[in-house]
Design a protein around this motif. Structure first.
Motif, mmCIF file in Angstrom:
data_model
loop_
_atom_site.group_PDB
_atom_site.id
_atom_site.type_symbol
_atom_site.label_atom_id
_atom_site.label_comp_id
_atom_site.label_asym_id
_atom_site.label_seq_id
_atom_site.Cartn_x
_atom_site.Cartn_y
_atom_site.Cartn_z
ATOM 1 N N ASN A 110 5.938 50.214 20.662
ATOM 2 C CA ASN A 110 5.678 49.047 21.295
ATOM 3 C C ASN A 110 5.093 49.024 22.575
ATOM 4 O OD1 ASN A 110 7.814 48.307 19.181
ATOM 5 N ND2 ASN A 110 7.872 46.304 20.148
ATOM 6 N N GLU A 111 4.159 50.008 22.896
ATOM 7 C CA GLU A 111 3.463 50.163 24.093
ATOM 8 C C GLU A 111 2.919 48.893 24.545
ATOM 9 O OE1 GLU A 111 3.875 52.752 22.111
ATOM 10 O OE2 GLU A 111 4.757 54.180 23.324
ATOM 11 N N GLU A 112 2.017 48.303 23.388
ATOM 12 C CA GLU A 112 1.025 47.114 23.946
ATOM 13 C C GLU A 112 1.950 45.802 23.875
ATOM 14 O OE1 GLU A 112 0.698 49.439 21.454
ATOM 15 O OE2 GLU A 112 -1.384 49.975 21.707
ATOM 16 N N PHE A 139 8.190 50.640 11.604
ATOM 17 C CA PHE A 139 7.517 51.071 10.315
ATOM 18 C C PHE A 139 6.161 51.961 10.616
ATOM 19 C CE2 PHE A 139 5.575 51.043 6.541
ATOM 20 C CZ PHE A 139 6.481 51.118 5.196
ATOM 21 N N ARG A 140 6.410 53.059 9.857
ATOM 22 C CA ARG A 140 4.912 53.866 9.919
ATOM 23 C C ARG A 140 4.826 54.665 8.592
ATOM 24 N NH1 ARG A 140 6.204 57.658 15.382
ATOM 25 N NH2 ARG A 140 6.299 55.639 16.658
ATOM 26 N N ASP A 141 3.725 54.132 8.134
ATOM 27 C CA ASP A 141 3.606 54.514 6.660
ATOM 28 C C ASP A 141 3.333 55.967 6.225
ATOM 29 O OD1 ASP A 141 3.064 54.131 3.982
ATOM 30 O OD2 ASP A 141 1.670 52.484 3.890
ATOM 31 N N ILE A 282 14.466 69.807 14.330
ATOM 32 C CA ILE A 282 14.289 68.642 14.126
ATOM 33 C C ILE A 282 14.048 67.631 15.452
ATOM 34 C CG2 ILE A 282 15.586 66.244 13.230
ATOM 35 C CD1 ILE A 282 17.560 68.577 11.958
ATOM 36 N N GLU A 283 12.979 66.959 15.382
ATOM 37 C CA GLU A 283 12.673 66.297 16.705
ATOM 38 C C GLU A 283 13.588 64.851 16.902
ATOM 39 O OE1 GLU A 283 8.522 64.759 16.470
ATOM 40 O OE2 GLU A 283 9.470 63.155 18.136
ATOM 41 N N VAL A 284 14.622 65.006 17.697
ATOM 42 C CA VAL A 284 15.330 63.818 17.816
ATOM 43 C C VAL A 284 14.777 62.788 18.785
ATOM 44 C CG1 VAL A 284 17.293 64.605 16.518
ATOM 45 C CG2 VAL A 284 17.036 65.241 18.949
HETATM 46 C C1 P5A Z 1 8.072 56.765 22.473
HETATM 47 C C2 P5A Z 1 8.889 55.628 22.160
HETATM 48 C C3 P5A Z 1 7.093 57.073 20.445
HETATM 49 O O1 P5A Z 1 6.848 56.341 19.275
HETATM 50 N N1 P5A Z 1 6.376 55.351 21.785
HETATM 51 C C4 P5A Z 1 7.858 54.485 22.123
HETATM 52 C C5 P5A Z 1 6.752 56.703 21.810
HETATM 53 N N2 P5A Z 1 7.508 58.471 20.088
HETATM 54 S S1 P5A Z 1 7.516 59.382 18.756
HETATM 55 O O2 P5A Z 1 7.883 60.489 19.205
HETATM 56 O O3 P5A Z 1 6.422 58.908 17.920
HETATM 57 O O4 P5A Z 1 8.746 58.441 18.042
HETATM 58 C C6 P5A Z 1 10.204 58.816 18.813
HETATM 59 C C7 P5A Z 1 11.062 59.199 18.009
HETATM 60 O O5 P5A Z 1 11.358 58.651 16.665
HETATM 61 C C8 P5A Z 1 11.962 59.384 15.908
HETATM 62 N N3 P5A Z 1 10.788 59.193 14.542
HETATM 63 C C9 P5A Z 1 11.249 58.917 13.212
HETATM 64 N N4 P5A Z 1 12.639 59.031 12.899
HETATM 65 C C10 P5A Z 1 12.548 59.028 11.422
HETATM 66 N N5 P5A Z 1 11.368 58.674 10.609
HETATM 67 C C11 P5A Z 1 10.277 58.711 11.093
HETATM 68 N N6 P5A Z 1 9.127 58.593 10.363
HETATM 69 C C12 P5A Z 1 10.031 58.728 12.432
HETATM 70 N N7 P5A Z 1 9.059 59.009 13.335
HETATM 71 C C13 P5A Z 1 9.289 59.183 14.857
HETATM 72 C C14 P5A Z 1 11.499 60.644 16.303
HETATM 73 O O6 P5A Z 1 12.989 61.099 16.635
HETATM 74 C C15 P5A Z 1 10.895 60.563 17.579
HETATM 75 O O7 P5A Z 1 11.234 61.613 18.250
#
Ligand code: P5A
Length: 451
Positions: A110-112, A139-141, A282-284
């Motif tokens: 939601n930056e924009e 949502f990310r495809d 795991i990137e949290v």
């Molecule tokens: C930070 C907040 C952003 O989108 N914009 C707004 C920046 N960062 S990020 O790293 O791309 O996403 C933040 C965290 O969201 C989780 N995440 C996901 N979780 C589940 N499924 C996915 N496909 C997915 N993509 C991102 C991660 O924990 C990520 O660190």
């Protein structure tokens, strides 16, 4: 809650499509159901866990002075054209068109939109610093949604955005988020290591990812093993204290810890060989400082003290709230099932009635249920007519940290059994003592700020 009235569709079979333990356990424990690739329903128990995670994330954000709000999931493409990200974001963005032929999208971030809100309402430096956040579906495809809610297409994210007058102020916001994220993960019983990372499509110069080490993690990481020894612990934090936040960041980032994208073999070799680790995580969460990347093209400007019009300095900060459910399970389970940390457990304890239908046992269970509930705790009472083994297996699978076993034999001696899911250790004690014992256990983890 009485299990006979609950909706807990536990699976006996191990689902073949699930490759990692958290996905298998979330399906087996009846927490989620897949509706389409990377899109899940959260069934009652899964939903309870998601709400608890959300609550803790909120509490730590409020503690850091950040303001909650809610933005929609659907966004106008025009905003993204202003920042030049509409085309750049590529096929990961779910695009749609309404009946008036206007381009819309399901927000991946939601930056924009937040920049648009800011520019509509703020025009002077006197209203800074400002940090707004929300917890909302994204949502990310994803090209390869997998591992259940770990990499979903629809997922629940906490995303926060800071607005500051100068780079220096914005870096304090960065450090403040860094500290508040550490606190959040520690409260969840997770060790998430901050690592220098790549900023990807969000952009910017400074960014850290927070990684929970796990063999099943999707990110390759390289670090000095000494970094795993650092904890925030119980120290008092003043989020307005610029030096304190900075020094905590420095403490946690002094040792080498990097994701694959920023890894440097040359620097890695400076670490004593016995401390060099290459593993998976795991990137949290991830935090970014990107300066005026959005505020310049979108004209989010304020008047400074000298009367000049300047673009604000920004950063954004995200936690994958739905992913956390899977991460907690990856970090805390055994052969029998999930082991919830007390902070996120869907129910505080399970009550197992060994002889359903036996008057004395039923009455003892009912009394316990009532007394525990009166203490503000939520028990799950297994009141089904089932074998004891099956009841134990269910409570173990769904991971409740404490089990109270009530049977005629114990009651003859005026005792019930209290068993820890984590250690497997049991103690016998009079049923009257149970509510007090549980209250004490949960007091330790019940760390609400004045939210
Ligand atoms: C930070 C907040 C952003 O989108 N914009 C707004 C920046 N960062 S990020 O790293 O791309 O996403 C933040 C965290 O969201 C989780 N995440 C996901 N979780 C589940 N499924 C996915 N496909 C997915 N993509 C991102 C991660 O924990 C990520 O660190």
């Amino acid at each position: 809650m009485r299990l006979s009235r609950y909706f807990l569709p536990v699976l006996k079979e191990i689902p073949s499509e699930a490759q990692i333990v958290s996905h298998r356990l979330m399906l087996r424990a009846g927490m989620i159901k897949q509706q389409a690739a990377g899109i899940y329903s959260w069934l009652p128990m899964g939903f309870k866990v998601l709400r608890r995670l959300e609550q803790i994330v909120h509490e730590e954000q409020l503690r850091a002075g950040h303001l909650p709000m809610l933005m929609p999931t659907i966004q106008s493409a025009d905003l993204w054209r202003e920042s030049n990200r509409y085309e750049a974001y590529g096929p990961e963005m779910l695009r749609m068109r309404d009946r008036h032929d206007r381009d819309l999208l399901y927000g991946p971030t939601n930056e924009e939109m937040i920049t648009d809100i800011f520019r509509a309402h703020v025009s002077t430096y006197k209203e800074l610093p400002l940090t707004l956040y929300h917890i909302q579906w994204k949502f990310r495809d994803e090209i390869r949604p997998r591992f259940g809610v770990m990499r979903g297409r629809e997922f629940f994210m906490k995303d926060g955005y800071n607005f500051d007058l100068s780079k220096e102020d914005a870096l304090h916001a960065y450090n403040r988020h860094f500290v508040s994220y550490l606190r959040t993960y520690e409260r969840l019983g997770l060790q998430a290591i901050p690592m220098r990372a790549d900023s990807g499509p969000i952009g910017g110069e400074d960014t850290h990812e927070f990684l929970v080490l796990a063999e099943t993690g999707e990110s390759k990481v390289h670090y000095d093993s000494k970094v795993t020894e650092i904890r925030l612990g119980e120290r008092e934090i003043n989020y307005d204290d610029v030096d304190q936040c900075k020094s905590i960041l420095e403490e946690f980032t002094a040792l080498y810890a990097r994701t694959e994208e920023t890894h440097s073999e040359a620097e890695f070799t400076h670490i004593p060989v016995e401390r060099r680790r290459s593993a998976r995580g795991i990137e949290v969460g991830q935090i970014f400082y990107f300066g005026t990347k959005y505020s310049e093209p979108m004209r989010a400007v304020v008047q400074n003290a000298e009367g000049q019009t300047v673009p604000v300095h920004m950063g954004s900060h995200g936690i994958g709230v739905s992913r956390l459910a899977a991460a907690v399970i990856e970090a805390s389970h055994d052969e029998a099932g999930i082991i919830w940390p007390e902070a996120v457990t869907p129910f505080h304890c399970g009550i197992v009635n060994l002889k359903q239908g036996d008057k004395t046992t039923d009455a003892a269970c009912e009394t316990l249920y009532e007394k525990i509930t009166q203490c503000g705790l939520e028990p799950l009472y297994d009141d089904r007519v089932e074998r004891a083994g099956a009841k134990f297996a269910t409570i173990d699978l769904i991971g409740l940290p404490w089990r109270i076993t009530v049977g005629p034999r114990g009651l003859k001696n005026s005792v019930v059994e209290l068993t820890s899911r984590r250690t497997g250790k049991s103690e016998e004690c009079p049923p009257e003592m149970i509510p007090d014992k549980l209250t004490k256990i949960y007091k330790r983890t019940d760390d609400h700020p004045s939210a």
